[in-house]
Structures are given as structure tokens and as C-alpha cells.
Design a protein around this motif. Structure first.
Motif, PDB file in Angstrom:
ATOM      1  N   GLY A  64       0.797  -1.224   0.000  1.00  0.00           N
ATOM      2  CA  GLY A  64       0.000   0.000   0.000  1.00  0.00           C
ATOM      3  C   GLY A  64       0.827   1.269   0.000  1.00  0.00           C
ATOM      4  N   GLU A  65       2.099   1.193  -0.370  1.00  0.00           N
ATOM      5  CA  GLU A  65       2.978   2.350  -0.353  1.00  0.00           C
ATOM      6  C   GLU A  65       2.982   3.036  -1.718  1.00  0.00           C
ATOM      7  OE1 GLU A  65       6.769   0.920   0.902  1.00  0.00           O
ATOM      8  OE2 GLU A  65       6.113   0.468   2.950  1.00  0.00           O
ATOM      9  N   GLU A  66       3.328   4.328  -1.702  1.00  0.00           N
ATOM     10  CA  GLU A  66       3.441   5.111  -2.926  1.00  0.00           C
ATOM     11  C   GLU A  66       4.882   5.040  -3.439  1.00  0.00           C
ATOM     12  OE1 GLU A  66       1.158   6.756  -4.686  1.00  0.00           O
ATOM     13  OE2 GLU A  66      -0.449   6.066  -3.356  1.00  0.00           O
ATOM     14  N   ILE A  67       5.044   5.010  -4.766  1.00  0.00           N
ATOM     15  CA  ILE A  67       6.367   4.893  -5.363  1.00  0.00           C
ATOM     16  C   ILE A  67       6.964   6.282  -5.570  1.00  0.00           C
ATOM     17  CG2 ILE A  67       7.678   3.905  -7.279  1.00  0.00           C
ATOM     18  CD1 ILE A  67       6.155   1.907  -5.471  1.00  0.00           C
ATOM     19  N   GLU A  68       8.260   6.422  -5.239  1.00  0.00           N
ATOM     20  CA  GLU A  68       8.933   7.705  -5.419  1.00  0.00           C
ATOM     21  C   GLU A  68       8.943   8.090  -6.903  1.00  0.00           C
ATOM     22  OE1 GLU A  68      10.208   8.733  -1.433  1.00  0.00           O
ATOM     23  OE2 GLU A  68       9.963   9.803  -3.313  1.00  0.00           O
ATOM     24  N   GLU A  69       8.822   9.397  -7.179  1.00  0.00           N
ATOM     25  CA  GLU A  69       8.735   9.867  -8.558  1.00  0.00           C
ATOM     26  C   GLU A  69      10.007   9.567  -9.338  1.00  0.00           C
ATOM     27  OE1 GLU A  69       7.752  13.996 -11.040  1.00  0.00           O
ATOM     28  OE2 GLU A  69       7.889  13.989  -8.841  1.00  0.00           O
ATOM     29  N   ASN A  70      11.190   9.718  -8.693  1.00  0.00           N
ATOM     30  CA  ASN A  70      12.436   9.456  -9.426  1.00  0.00           C
ATOM     31  C   ASN A  70      12.572   7.983  -9.805  1.00  0.00           C
ATOM     32  OD1 ASN A  70      12.798   8.689  -6.748  1.00  0.00           O
ATOM     33  ND2 ASN A  70      15.006   9.077  -6.784  1.00  0.00           N
ATOM     34  N   VAL A  71      11.945   7.095  -9.028  1.00  0.00           N
ATOM     35  CA  VAL A  71      11.971   5.676  -9.373  1.00  0.00           C
ATOM     36  C   VAL A  71      11.107   5.424 -10.607  1.00  0.00           C
ATOM     37  CG1 VAL A  71      11.392   3.345  -8.576  1.00  0.00           C
ATOM     38  CG2 VAL A  71      12.393   4.993  -6.983  1.00  0.00           C
ATOM     39  N   GLU A  72       9.919   6.011 -10.625  1.00  0.00           N
ATOM     40  CA  GLU A  72       9.046   5.875 -11.785  1.00  0.00           C
ATOM     41  C   GLU A  72       9.715   6.445 -13.037  1.00  0.00           C
ATOM     42  OE1 GLU A  72       6.351   4.234 -11.768  1.00  0.00           O
ATOM     43  OE2 GLU A  72       5.120   4.548  -9.976  1.00  0.00           O
ATOM     44  N   ASN A  73      10.369   7.604 -12.883  1.00  0.00           N
ATOM     45  CA  ASN A  73      11.042   8.235 -14.029  1.00  0.00           C
ATOM     46  C   ASN A  73      12.184   7.358 -14.542  1.00  0.00           C
ATOM     47  OD1 ASN A  73       9.314  10.406 -13.856  1.00  0.00           O
ATOM     48  ND2 ASN A  73      10.734  11.672 -12.666  1.00  0.00           N
ATOM     49  N   TRP A  74      12.943   6.771 -13.617  1.00  0.00           N
ATOM     50  CA  TRP A  74      14.072   5.928 -14.033  1.00  0.00           C
ATOM     51  C   TRP A  74      13.572   4.699 -14.803  1.00  0.00           C
ATOM     52  CZ3 TRP A  74      15.692   0.937 -13.425  1.00  0.00           C
ATOM     53  CH2 TRP A  74      17.007   0.653 -13.821  1.00  0.00           C
ATOM     54  N   LEU A  75      12.491   4.080 -14.310  1.00  0.00           N
ATOM     55  CA  LEU A  75      11.953   2.916 -15.005  1.00  0.00           C
ATOM     56  C   LEU A  75      11.502   3.279 -16.416  1.00  0.00           C
ATOM     57  CD1 LEU A  75       9.891   1.105 -12.208  1.00  0.00           C
ATOM     58  CD2 LEU A  75      11.860   0.193 -13.445  1.00  0.00           C
ATOM     59  N   ALA A  76      10.850   4.437 -16.548  1.00  0.00           N
ATOM     60  CA  ALA A  76      10.411   4.868 -17.877  1.00  0.00           C
ATOM     61  C   ALA A  76      11.610   5.098 -18.788  1.00  0.00           C
ATOM     62  CB  ALA A  76       9.565   6.141 -17.762  1.00  0.00           C
ATOM     63  N   MET A  77      12.654   5.741 -18.245  1.00  0.00           N
ATOM     64  CA  MET A  77      13.859   6.012 -19.027  1.00  0.00           C
ATOM     65  C   MET A  77      14.557   4.709 -19.423  1.00  0.00           C
ATOM     66  SD  MET A  77      16.858   8.738 -18.052  1.00  0.00           S
ATOM     67  CE  MET A  77      17.035   8.005 -16.425  1.00  0.00           C
ATOM     68  N   ALA A  78      14.633   3.763 -18.472  1.00  0.00           N
ATOM     69  CA  ALA A  78      15.257   2.470 -18.762  1.00  0.00           C
ATOM     70  C   ALA A  78      14.471   1.717 -19.833  1.00  0.00           C
ATOM     71  CB  ALA A  78      15.349   1.647 -17.478  1.00  0.00           C
ATOM     72  N   ASN A  79      13.148   1.747 -19.740  1.00  0.00           N
ATOM     73  CA  ASN A  79      12.325   1.063 -20.745  1.00  0.00           C
ATOM     74  C   ASN A  79      12.567   1.639 -22.139  1.00  0.00           C
ATOM     75  OD1 ASN A  79      11.071  -0.751 -19.021  1.00  0.00           O
ATOM     76  ND2 ASN A  79       9.434   0.663 -18.492  1.00  0.00           N
ATOM     77  N   ASN A  80      12.641   2.962 -22.236  1.00  0.00           N
ATOM     78  CA  ASN A  80      12.834   3.604 -23.541  1.00  0.00           C
ATOM     79  C   ASN A  80      14.179   3.245 -24.159  1.00  0.00           C
ATOM     80  OD1 ASN A  80      10.337   4.848 -23.390  1.00  0.00           O
ATOM     81  ND2 ASN A  80      11.140   6.725 -22.473  1.00  0.00           N
ATOM     82  N   ILE A  81      15.231   3.304 -23.348  1.00  0.00           N
ATOM     83  CA  ILE A  81      16.565   3.036 -23.889  1.00  0.00           C
ATOM     84  C   ILE A  81      16.720   1.571 -24.264  1.00  0.00           C
ATOM     85  CG2 ILE A  81      17.789   2.501 -21.748  1.00  0.00           C
ATOM     86  CD1 ILE A  81      19.071   4.834 -24.506  1.00  0.00           C
ATOM     87  N   ILE A  82      16.056   0.670 -23.508  1.00  0.00           N
ATOM     88  CA  ILE A  82      16.116  -0.764 -23.825  1.00  0.00           C
ATOM     89  C   ILE A  82      15.391  -1.053 -25.131  1.00  0.00           C
ATOM     90  CG2 ILE A  82      15.255  -3.033 -23.098  1.00  0.00           C
ATOM     91  CD1 ILE A  82      15.913  -2.201 -20.211  1.00  0.00           C
ATOM     92  N   VAL A  83      14.215  -0.438 -25.308  1.00  0.00           N
ATOM     93  CA  VAL A  83      13.456  -0.628 -26.557  1.00  0.00           C
ATOM     94  C   VAL A  83      14.265  -0.150 -27.752  1.00  0.00           C
ATOM     95  CG1 VAL A  83      11.441   0.154 -27.852  1.00  0.00           C
ATOM     96  CG2 VAL A  83      11.196  -0.542 -25.461  1.00  0.00           C
TER      97      VAL A  83
END
Length: 801
Positions: A64-83
Motif C-alpha cells: 500500500g505504499e506510494e512509489i517515489e517519482e524518481n523511481v518511476e522516471n528511471w523505469l520509464a527512461m530504462a524502458n525507452n533506452i532498452i526498446v
């Protein structure tokens, strides 16, 4: 030959023109191949980091915890560079295309692709190095489910001015307390919830807290609910200490609305820890009560708003379209249906229960219902129930199909029980579930009965949304008590001042079949209770006055027919000896009691259910082994239980449900005062066992084979003292491995029917072994699988099946 010539050219340039070497080197096949391989390697590393981060994010969300914004941003950035990198490497084959019919390499493409591979590799490394998080997530105050949706709220036109006036008052800086009042079932709670939802969605307050107070005020419970909404931890033992801590937490919220629903008597806000007025200008209180006097006189609330009965057309709309269905419109039922709706007198709880009871009924049944609703009320002693409301709910009771359903409704009403467990224990004791030959069949019957009562609007879903719990509307409960009072049931609510005073008149209760006393504070029990027809005795003491309430030693002598005895929150040191004189006793519940010597229970040869849940008891006496007809033994939450002598549990050959967990006994085979405790091996001698809850902290006491294949439900937690709260009503197995136990050991349970499997402390080689075993035995029942490695190399993983 072309590659050979290219190599010579590169070497010459390297010697003669060094600055040009880097550019021309991209033309070499070896350089191109190296760059491409380096990119692939770095992408795989980044993918591993992404998977690890995603697992941590998933685990945080389950909590039930909220995810830190920098973690969400890093995952999005990692997904883009991997694709991007995957697409590039998939197209790398074009680097091998040659010109001049394949005799020469395509140097232009090779140079471009080689440089691009190097660029993307550097970008991937940069993203991977950017994964530096102080934390993945953070805790937030839990969302109140009552405020998350307006489902169930009806925006009746006649009540809109009241809603607007309340919202306007809440915006007035000079108003710090206001109230809503009206009779039971009129819709006060629904209106208060809508107010809370509106101010929350409009951001009029930084925090909105909704708490039910109820008739029996429990200060600690109220404090706990407010603290939960604010995500505060109240570690103090005393109420005053908890109040101070709560007060500090509330003051930290600039603007907060606290809704205290269902106030029956004055509540000391400072004793709870709620600052108001000059104590905290930003804290406003909204109260609901059945009586305006409670609000204005006892709570000093100057601004109070009444909730009136529904207008005729509003009542008809609710009755017809929302509950009874459109089938009433345009046919012969319409006229009689309108008359029935009028008899409900604009009381929502009456309208809902009657409409549901008459759904899909014939015209004759509707006319019969109309005739019954016209009869005078029998509730002369229940001044809080409006006459028409009583008749409406009584009609729904009359329409319940089957005596077992009606008896279940009354039992819930006059005992105020709220769980499947309690209903099962007391219902079994009074033989309510005839034809159910075992606990499993009886439990199924209980669930079916509760489901039917909910469908008839006679019971409500519990606010926890846990299907093992339920609740009953206050007005419906009052009607149940009223009906039961005509059937030799005595409760302490039969008198407005103090029902217990009737103990002084023996004839008033001599012929009772059930006696229920709630929240007793003083010792008014007679030396001997002469009730030869009594079947159920239910006494719940005030938990803060339990030490002053005792049971006389000869109290049970003359109630030889009693089948259920419940004593809750009492000081029983020791149990009265006359308890052993009850030859027909089937259920004995001693919840949250202080107990010393309970050996007298060995005389209760027909006892089928023994519940000591939450009681302060240190030793289970050997006499318990004489209860050979016992079907259920509940020892949950017995925090001081240290001794279970050997060969007691193994004698309980008819035992079907055994619960020893949640902070209870865990000294299996330990020696206490020179005597060795019971072992888990004894459970193998219980052929009828179908439900089991165990906490086993020392894995060395685990027997060979956990014999779980025959259990319908189990919750087994092994190797850890700090397992989170779990659900006994599924087949659950939780194990933390250590050097004393491994997955290949035959101690591990058969896996065929497990629904919830949690394994921690795994070695890498355990994973493949375990998955292979699952494939062998089949896993069609598995709903949740959680595995955590003891090594950092293996990330936590959980999957829903």
C-alpha cells in the motif's frame, strides 16, 4: 581481399594521421563487432537492474505504499533506452550487406552502425549508473473505503438544502463543531459520508477522517481508527498517553475534518486526543446522533441539522426503481405497491428492507404485506424504533424462508455478534444447524445463512470488507431484540436504565431460554441463577471493569439444560466449580478472560467447542484431554500460554478445527518446570482434523510430513516470529528456510492443494527443485506464490496465479 586491404589502410592511417584513426577504425569489422557486443552486454545488465527495481516496486505497492517519482522516471527512461537498443540490435544484420554483388563490404553502413552502437552503449551505461535511490517508496495514510465512492448515496432533493447548509457551515472559520441528527435508519451516516466525500474531493481540508463511535464507546478503538487514517503509531499503553500522541499528530495537520458517526452519549474529545476549538483552530468536528440533546447538551454542538423523512415521491422512487425493480410500474402491482411504500413512512431502512423482501412476490403476498404493515406496533419498550419502521422490518423477518434463517437473524441481533466464527460456535451449541454432521458442513451452512440475510438487507457487509465479518443496522438489531423478547430471551437492553436490575426478581428470568448481558460494570449476578430452561448464557463485562465482576461459585447449579456459555472480558481465577455440573454444555467460550485453573472443564464430557481466544492463561490443564467429543479448540492470541502437557491433543480424536497461532503457544517440545511440552507429532493422531492454524518458530520441532493433504483450510507459518497477518480461510503455507531445513527435505508439505505458498531464505538451487516439484504434483489450486532468496543475487519475486 577487401577486408585485408582495409586492415592495411587502417594501420597506415594510424601511423601517419592519428586523429583520423578513430574515425576510420569504425570501418573495421572487428571494431564493429566489438561495439555491437558491448552494447548487447550493457543492455542485459540494464534489463537485470530494471527487473530488480520492478520487483521492489511491486512489493511496495502490495504494502500500500506510494512509489517515489524518481523511481518511476528511471523505469520509464530504462524502458525507452532498452526498446531503442533492442530495435537497433535486431536490425544490425544490415551491417553485413555488401556492394558490388557481395565482393566489397558496405563501408558507409558499417561506419554509421558502429558509431551508433558505441553511442547507445554509452547511453545505456549512463542510465544504469543513474539508478541511485535513497528509497523506492513511502507510506501514505490509507484511503478510507467509505469515502472513496458515492455508491449507495441517493441525492434526494428534499435533503439537498441540508447538505448545502452543512458544507457552508464547514467553510465558516467560526464554526468548529456541527452535528447531524435523526432517528435510526433515516440516513444520517450516508449524509455524513457524502459530506466527507465532497470536502475531500474539493480539497477543503488537508485530511478527512471518518470514525464510527457506536453505542458502546471504546476509546482505544476510536483512537486506533483515527491513528490509522493519519498513519500514526500509538505505542503507549495508557489511554491518556495515546491521547497525547494522537493530539500531537492531529495538530500537525493544518486543516482536518473528523467525522464521529453514531454518537449515543457524550464523548470526551480531549480524552480521545482530539483537539478542537482553541486547541486547534484547523480541526473541525462533524457528529451524527439519534438525539439532538446528545449533540447540543452533551457535546456542546451549536450547529445541528435534522435529517427528515423522505417525501412520498422520493420514497416511491427508492422503493420502486432502486430496490424492487421496474416490474412494479405499469401492472396490477402498482397500486398496492404504492400503498406498501407509504407504510414505510419515508424511512430509508424500512423502504430498503421491505422492497427487498417483496422482490418478485405475487399480488397476494403484496396484499398480505400491506395488511401486516397496518397492524399496531408491539414495540412499547423500544421507544427508539418508529412504529412503521418496526412493522416494516418485522415484515422482512416474517418473509425469511425457514426457521433456521429466522433463528439466525434473532441470534445475531440479541447477541450482537459480528463474525462467522462466533455464529458458528453459538449456533452449533444451540443445535441451530440441524443436519450438519460436522464443522465443515456447519461452516458452509453459516456462510449460506449470512449470505441470505445480506441479500434480504437484514445484515450488512462489515466495513472491513472481510467476508468473515458482518454487521446489523441499529434499528434492525432493535427489532430483532424486540421479537426475541417475546420468545423468552432476556437482554440487558430490555430496560432503558439497567436491565441487570431484573436479577433481583427471580421470576422475571426464571423461564428464559437465553440471557444476554453486555458491558456489565458491577457485580449484580445472583449467588445461584435458577433458570431450568436456559440454553444460552452470554455475559460480556466492561473490559475496564472486569476485575470487579466475578462469577459466584454456585452460579451454574440450577441451569442444567444450558448448551452455550460465553464469558468475555472477565476475571475468572479460578472458574466456578459449578461450571462442571452442566451435563449438556456444548460450547464454552472464555474470550479475553484472566484465567488460572480451568481444570473443571474436564467434567464437561459433551463439550464440542472450547474457545480461549485472547485469554491470559499460562497452562492448558491435562483435564482438557478428557474432552474426547471436542470438535473445535481455539487458542489464538493466548500470549501467556507456555505449557501444553504431552498426550493431551492426541486424545482429542474428534477434533476438527485447531487454532494455535497469532502470538500464542510456540514452545513445542520445550521443557518447562521439568515437564516436556507437547510435540507436533501428536497432531498426526487427529483423523478428523480439517482446519489448522499453527505458528512454529523452531523448525527443528517440525515432524516428518505435515499431513496437510486432508485439510480444507490451514495457515502454517514456520521459522519466523514476525509473519504478517494472514488468512486462515484458505490453504496457506509460509516457511522461512535456514540451515536446519531445505526444500529437498521430506519435512516439506505435499503441494497439491496449497492456495497461498510463501517461501523465504531460498538457495539458488532450491528454485529449480521447487518448480519441478510443483510441475510434478500439479498446482491448479495455487493462487499466490511468493519466493525470496537469502542471497542478493536472487531478487524477491511474487506472482499471482
Amino acid at each position: 581481399m577487401a577486408e585485408f586491404i582495409l586492415t592495411i589502410v587502417v594501420e597506415v592511417v594510424k601511423c601517419l594521421v592519428p586523429p583520423a584513426y578513430r574515425q576510420i577504425s569504425y570501418l573495421r569489422e572487428s571494431k564493429y563487432t566489438t561495439n555491437l557486443q558491448n552494447l548487447k552486454t550493457e543492455v542485459e545488465k540494464l534489463k537485470s537492474e530494471r527487473v530488480r527495481t520492478e520487483h521492489q516496486v511491486d512489493e511496495a505497492k502490495r504494502k500500500g505504499e506510494e512509489i517515489e517519482e524518481n523511481v518511476e522516471n528511471w523505469l520509464a527512461m530504462a524502458n525507452n533506452i532498452i526498446v531503442e537498443a533492442d530495435k537497433f540490435t535486431d536490425d544490425e544484420a544490415i551491417a553485413n550487406k555488401r556492394c558490388f554483388k557481395g565482393l566489397c563490404p558496405n563501408l558507409k553502413n558499417r561506419r554509421r552502425l558502429s558509431k551508433e552502437a558505441e553511442r547507445q552503449k554509452e547511453a545505456v551505461v549512463e542510465v544504469r549508473d543513474a539508478r541511485r535511490f535513497d528509497r523506492i517508496s513511502y507510506c501514505t495514510a490509507p484511503q478510507d473505503i467509505r469515502l472513496s465512492s458515492s455508491k449507495g448515496y441517493e441525492a434526494f432533493e428534499s435533503r439537498m438544502p441540508t447538505l448545502r447548509n452543512i458544507l457552508s457551515a464547514l467553510e465558516d472559520p467560526d464554526v468548529n463543531m456541527l452535528g447531524i441528527y435523526g432517528m435510526g435508519g433515516i440516513g444520517k451516516t450516508m449524509l455524513a459520508q457524502e459530506v466527507a466525500r465532497r470536502v475531500d474531493s474539493d480539497k477543503l481540508f488537508d485530511q478527512v477522517v471518518f470514525v464510527e463511535v457506536s453505542q458502546n464507546q471504546d476509546i482505544r478503538k476510536i483512537q486506533g481508527e483515527i491513528a490509522d487514517k493519519l498513519d500514526l503509531k500509538l505505542g503507549q499503553e495508557s489511554e491518556s498517553g495515546r491521547a497525547d500522541r494522537l493530539c500531537e499528530g492531529i495538530k500537525k495537520v493544518k486543516k482536518i475534518l473528523i467525522v464521529l458517526d453514531n454518537i449515543w452519549t457524550g464523548l470526551h474529545l480531549w480524552a480521545v486526543g482530539i483537539p478542537h476549538g482553541d486547541g486547534h483552530k484547523g480541526c473541525k468536528i462533524l457528529l451524527t446522533a439519534r438525539s439532538e440533546d446528545v449533540l447540543s447538551r452533551e457535546m456542546d454542538s451549536p450547529n445541528n441539522f435534522p435529517v427528515e423523512f423522505l417525501k412520498e415521491e422520493e420514497a416511491w422512487s427508492l422503493f420502486n426503481k432502486k430496490m424492487a425493480g421496474d416490474s412494479v410500474e405499469g401492472n396490477e402491482l402498482k397500486e398496492v405497491a404504492r400503498d406498501v411504500a407509504k407504510k414505510c413512512a419515508g424511512l430509508p431502512v424500512s423502504i430498503v428492507t421491505v422492497a427487498r423482501a417483496l422482490r418478485n412476490k405475487s399480488v397476494r403476498e403484496w396484499r398480505d404485506a400491506l395488511e401486516k404493515l397496518g397492524r399496531p406496533s408491539l414495540t412499547t419498550n423500544f421507544i427508539s424504533i418508529q412504529s412503521n419502521a418496526y412493522q416494516a422490518i418485522k415484515l422482512s423477518y416474517d418473509n425469511l424462508q425457514g426457521e433456521d434463517l429466522k433463528k439466525t437473524f434473532l441470534l445475531i441481533g440479541y447477541t450482537a455478534i459480528e463474525s462467522i466464527d462466533e455464529l458458528l460456535m453459538y449456533g452449533m451449541g444451540v443445535d441451530l444447524f440441524q443436519g450438519a454432521n460436522n464443522m465443515e458442513a456447519a461452516r458452509d451452512r453459516v456462510h449460506a445463512l449470512v449470505s441470505t440475510l445480506k441479500a434480504s438487507c437484514m445484515l450488512l457487509d462489515h466495513t472491513s470488507k472481510n467476508e468473515e465479518f458482518f454487521c446489523m443496522h441499529d434499528v434492525v438489531s432493535d427489532v430483532a431484540i424486540s421479537i426475541a423478547s417475546t420468545r423468552n430471551v432476556f437482554t440487558d437492553t430490555n430496560e432503558q436504565v439497567d436491565g441487570c436490575r431484573e436479577w433481583s426478581d427471580g421470576s422475571a428470568i426464571k423461564h428464559c431460554t437465553s440471557i444476554v448481558l453486555h458491558g456489565i460494570k458491577t457485580n449484580l449476578l445472583p449467588e445461584v441463577l435458577e433458570c431450568p430452561q436456559l440454553e444460552l448464557l452470554f455475559i460480556r463485562a466492561d473490559p475496564w471493569e472486569s476485575s470487579s465482576l466475578t462469577i459466584p461459585n454456585n452460579f451454574f447449579e440450577r441451569m442444567i439444560q444450558v448448551r452455550v456459555v460465553n464469558l468475555t472480558d472477565m476475571f475468572l481465577l479460578p472458574l466456578p466449580s459449578s461450571l462442571g455440573l452442566l451435563p449438556n454444555l456444548r460450547t464454552l467460550s472464555l474470550c479475553r478472560c484472566s484465567l488460572l485453573d480451568i481444570s473443571v472443564v474436564g467434567d464437561l464430557k459433551k463439550l464440542e467447542i472450547l474457545c480461549l481466544r485472547g485469554s491470559m492463561i499460562q497452562k492448558l490443564p491435562v483435564e482438557v484431554g478428557e474432552l474426547t467429543w471436542l470438535k473445535l479448540l481455539d487458542l489464538r492470541d493466548c500470549e501467556e500460554l507456555e505449557v501444553i502437557p504431552p498426550n493431551i491433543l492426541s486424545k482429542l480424536s474428534h477434533l476438527e478445527e485447531l487454532y494455535i497461532g497469532r502470538g500464542s503457544f510456540d514452545n513445542w517440545e520445550a521443557e518447562v518446570e521439568g515437564v516436556k511440552n507437547a510435540s507436533l507429532e501428536e497432531l498426526k493422531h487427529l483423523p478428523n482434523l480439517t482446519s489448522l492454524e499453527l505458528d512454529i518458530h523452531d523448525v527443528s520441532t517440525l515432524p516428518r510430513g505435515l499431513f496437510l493433504e486432508k485439510l480444507e483450510r490451514h495457515s502454517i507459518r514456520i521459522g519466523d516470529r514476525f509473519w504478517e497477518s494472514t488468512n486462515i480461510w484458505c490453504r496457506e503455507f509460509r516457511l522461512r528456510l535456514n540451515n536446519k531445513i531445505c526444500l529437498k527435505d521430506s519435512l516439506i508439505v505435499q503441494l497439491q492443494r496449497i492456495e497461498d505458498l510463501d517461501l523465504r531464505g531460498l538457495q539458488e538451487q532450491d528454485v529449480d527443485y521447487f518448480l519441478n516439484e510443483l510441475v510434478k504434483v500439479g498446482s491448479s489450486h495455487l493462487k499466490r506464490l511468493y519466493m525470496r532468496s537469502s542471497h542478493l543475487a536472487l531478487n524477491p519475486a511474487e506472482s499471482e496465479v
